[in-house]
Design a protein around this motif. Structure first.
Motif: not given
Length: 870
Positions: A24-31, A352-361, A446-447
């Motif tokens: 979901x986090x990756x999806x939101x970031x890429x979307x 936005x995507x950097x935040x999502x990627x950071x949390x995913x990491x 990035x994902x």
């Protein structure tokens, strides 16, 4: 199925929540990243497709002497050109004598085709079709009688409204162009039968090139190619203008030549009579009183004929006005709006995507760390490092790919279409959304870095340890004294639970930092979304309240018309004050850069200029200097100059002159520069011509403004009048076009903020499940156990929100800098309510997460959690 693969599927099944959270986090970031980046190009492509479907001309020519079929042949000498003639003129009509663009409707026309929105096309001589804007804005309806003014010079004045339509010539519902009739502003267009216009020849020539239709109308390639076509058309029309002049002169000279022939015959008769008198008097008489009178009459007649010849020659001068699609009302501003969205999209989604990627990491890292015992077991059973690592890499790869692919396609296919559908400031568009393969690739890479990269780094680190070490739980971090403990008066007043919470915060510093970063990022994104709305929406207010302090600008027909224009304004009863100025346009150069379309104002009374225009820099207001030139901040930025530097200023049609920059001033809308009369005379070698008025007026209704502008034009006192109210509305409409994108930003930022907060809290609970089970066994109530965790969240949320204010302001300033154009600079404005809403949303997310966490902690399996792993 191999054991390791089975284990991977079991892991996904046993931890569905975590797997779904990562996806979901990756999806939101890429979307967001792909979707918003596709919005700008999608708008341009949709407009391009719409006007091409309606076969909008590439070039339009207006002529002072009209067009004939020979002009069509001339235009079609250029390779690939197809030309059509249209009868067209500006007239006034309707309820308030509004300015209207009136066209002759041709059923067989192949270009600039109308799109019916109601009714039908005109067929009879007494039928008229109106712009859809006339229906929505001015409330005309089918079957109603529409009356044109006498000045329109039509064969009939009244028509029956039979239909409403959109035209590709007018793509912006708020802009229909300007004219020299009525109040100077075209309100809508209309179509009647061509013969009703009472024109002998066509006045508009539309040219379309088949080869250009494969290029996007907003692309540089199209602009270059259409410029080449215009140059080619100008070459073939240069001799055509001379031929047209000769044709019209021959026609105009026929009656004059006939009169000249009669006059020449009369002169010959007079000469013969004079000779007879001489012969009869044997030279004693050369004339008689009667002959003298006739000679005088013939000389007077000849003078009249000579004047008529000069007048005929002077009246016939064929000149052309060239327009491309970019010159049509609203077409270029729509492109600018799309470019602004694209500029915003180059910044906001990336953050936005950097935040999502950071949390995913962080999530993936925690997942692998939790599997230490399992990794140790596999290692003890003889599995190799690659076989063990592959288990977690595949898990991460699946989550990353699933989120990136679904998010990218969903974003590309939905968000741009949503923006296009909400773009109601223009004619209905045909959605045409390009696939952003470049953005797809960036999002995918990035994902995978955030998921597979994290899994690889942590697995690699864990696999270095021996199986026996891995199968033991990782040693808990030792507690240390924190700064608050050293502030003894404060520390003594804290409860036991509060002390534990603060110690735990600093005990797990990485988790604390990550949570604060996540909350700060979410708050910053929300604040940026609200700030975009505030900044764009208040641009006109800042310009006309802080910079300009007048209500109207009147461009005088000539300096001598100043007194008449003032008399008309005073007669309206709305006059308050005036500042006479010299209004020039030009361009400036410096450091290899150039900026055009600069409005140069030179006030006649510099001492009172501050009452009409505020010159300021960094909030400090100053008076107009007596030397040099004051330029807007935008000019200074573009040319990379500062106070004291020298620029080259070229007035339109005049020679270039060097002038020193004596000041830089804040300006938001338009490009302006200012000089004192003395500096103007010294720089350009001539006194400034007083050709415009800046007027302070009392409050006026829209109709009163139209009447005043109409009177100034009708009586020949002005070339045009622009009002603050109209400019403010226009800028407001421009800001409204960005509302859909801002709304998307706010919604997606809110969703991301919630997911980030929930995921980080979930990780926190998972990491400390034994600790929480212990305090529950010791007798803590459910509410106390929840507060044990939530108290930390509250502190981190408060700190994150405070940091988020700074993040949001900085991100907003950067985005607005990227979105500014030559004509518009957006002030960085965040309404206090925007801070309140951003804070309340984050607080609400924290409250929801608290509730979910409380329900989860109530269901803790204390025995299972406290079992030893050894």
């Amino acid at each position: 199925m191999k054991p390791m693969r089975k284990n991977m599927w079991r892991e996904i099944g046993a931890n569905k929540g975590r797997f779904i959270a990562i996806v979901l986090i990756i999806l939101l970031g890429t979307l967001t990243f792909v979707g918003v980046r596709a919005a700008g190009p999608g708008l341009e492509d949709s407009m391009d497709r719409t006007v091409k479907d309606q076969r909008l001309a590439d070039v339009q020519l207006l002529s002072t002497t009209g067009f004939t079929k020979q002009d069509v042949k001339t235009a079609e000498q250029v390779s690939g050109a197809k030309a059509e003639l249209t009868r067209f003129k500006y007239v006034t009509g309707g309820k308030d004598d509004l300015a209207i663009a009136l066209y002759g409707y041709q059923k067989a026309a192949k270009q600039d085709q109308l799109t019916l929105t109601a009714g039908r096309l005109p067929r009879a001589a007494d039928e008229v079709l109106l712009d859809t804007h006339a229906k929505t804005e001015y409330h005309y309806h089918l079957g109603q009688t529409f009356t044109f003014s006498k000045d329109a010079d039509l064969k009939r004045r009244t028509f029956k409204i039979v239909g409403f339509a959109d035209s590709p010539r007018y793509v912006d519902n708020n802009e229909r162009g300007s004219t020299n009739v009525g109040d100077g502003t075209v309100r809508f267009f209309a179509y009647v039968q061509p013969k009703e216009l009472n024109l002998d020849v066509a006045t508009l020539l539309s040219v379309r090139f088949a080869k250009l239709q494969s290029e996007n109308s907003y692309s540089n390639a199209y602009k270059d190619d259409v410029a080449d076509k215009v140059a080619a058309l100008k070459r073939v029309f240069k001799p055509r203008a001379e031929d047209r002049n000769a044709e019209l002169l021959d026609t105009a000279m026929k009656p004059i030549n006939a009169e000249q022939a009669k006059l020449d015959a009369a002169k010959q008769q007079l000469t013969a009579a004079t000779e007879q008198v001489k012969a009869a008097s044997q030279g004693a008489l050369t004339t008689t009183p009667e002959l003298t009178a006739q000679t005088q009459q013939l000389e007077a007649a000849q003078q009249k004929l000579d004047a008529a010849k000069r007048k005929a020659k002077g009246a016939i001068e064929t000149s052309y006005t060239w327009q491309t699609r970019a010159d049509l009302p609203g077409f270029a501003s729509f492109g600018d709006s799309a470019d602004r969205i694209a500029a915003i999209a180059n910044v906001f989604p990336v953050f936005f995507f950097l935040i999502a990627a950071l949390i995913t990491f962080t999530t993936i890292t925690r997942m692998v760390e939790e599997a230490r015992g399992q990794i140790g077991t596999f290692k003890a059973l003889g599995y190799g490092k690659w076989a063990i690592a592959r288990n977690y890499l595949m898990y991460a790869l699946m989550a990353g790919l699933l989120g990136a692919v679904i998010g990218s396609f969903a974003g590309n296919l939905t968000l741009p279409r949503f923006v296009v559908s909400l773009y109601d400031m223009v004619i209905p568009l045909t959605p045409t959304i390009p696939l952003m393969w470049g953005s797809f690739a960036i999002a995918l890479v990035a994902s995978l870095l955030a998921t597979v990269g994290a899994a690889w780094l942590v697995t690699r680190r864990e696999l270095r340890e021996r199986p026996a070490e891995l199968m033991r739980p990782a040693a808990p971090k030792s507690a240390k004294r924190i700064l608050l403990e050293r502030i003894k008066p404060l520390w003594r007043h804290l409860s036991f639970n509060q002390k534990v919470s603060y110690r735990n915060l600093f005990r797990y510093k990485s988790r604390m930092i990550m949570t604060i970063v996540g909350i700060a990022g979410g708050t910053g994104l929300l604040l940026t979304g609200f700030g975009l709305r505030d900044s764009i929406g208040t641009t006109a207010v800042h310009q006309y309240d802080e910079v300009f302090h007048y209500e109207a600008t009147v461009a005088l027909a000539s300096p001598s018309k100043q007194a008449e224009a003032l008399r008309i304004v005073k007669d309206s009863g709305k006059y308050r004050a005036r500042q006479v100025v010299t209004a020039d346009t030009g361009k400036a150069k410096a450091n290899g850069q150039q900026i055009a379309d600069i409005n140069l104002y030179t006030p006649a009374r510099p001492a009172k200029f501050g009452q009409f225009v505020s010159l300021s820099q960094h909030g400090d207001t100053y008076k107009l200097p007596t030397h040099g030139i004051v330029i807007a901040q935008k000019i200074a930025n573009q040319l990379n100059v500062k106070k004291g530097d020298t620029i080259t200023f070229t007035r339109t049609g005049k020679a270039a002159k060097k002038v020193k920059v004596s000041g830089i001033t804040t300006n938001y809308i338009g490009v302006f520069a200012y000089m004192s009369p003395g500096a103007y005379a010294k720089t350009f070698g001539q006194a400034p011509a007083k050709n415009a008025l800046l007027l302070k007026l009392k409050a006026m209704s829209g109709r009163q403004r139209n009447d005043l502008a109409h009177q100034l034009l009708k009586r020949g006192a002005a070339l045009g009048t622009s009002f603050k109210a109209d400019e403010t509305k226009s800028i407001g409409n421009m800001g409204a076009t960005l509302n859909p994108v801002v709304l998307i930003f706010i919604l997606l930022s809110g969703v991301l903020s919630f997911v980030v907060l929930y995921n980080l809290t979930n990780i926190n609970v998972s990491e400390r499940i034994r600790e929480l089970s212990t305090i529950k066994v010791l007798g803590f109530y459910d509410r106390e156990v929840t507060m044990y965790i939530v108290r930390e969240n509250i502190v981190m949320t408060i700190v994150g929100i405070l940091f988020g204010y700074g993040v949001g302001y900085g991100l907003l300033a950067y985005i607005l800098h990227q979105a500014e154009t030559t004509q518009v600079i957006f002030p960085v404005v965040i309404d206090p309510l925007s801070y309140v809403w951003s804070t309340l949303l984050m607080a609400a997310f924290t409250g929801i997460v608290m509730l979910v966490t409380h329900k989860r902690l109530q269901r803790i399996d204390m025995v299972g959690a406290l079992k030893s792993s050894e």
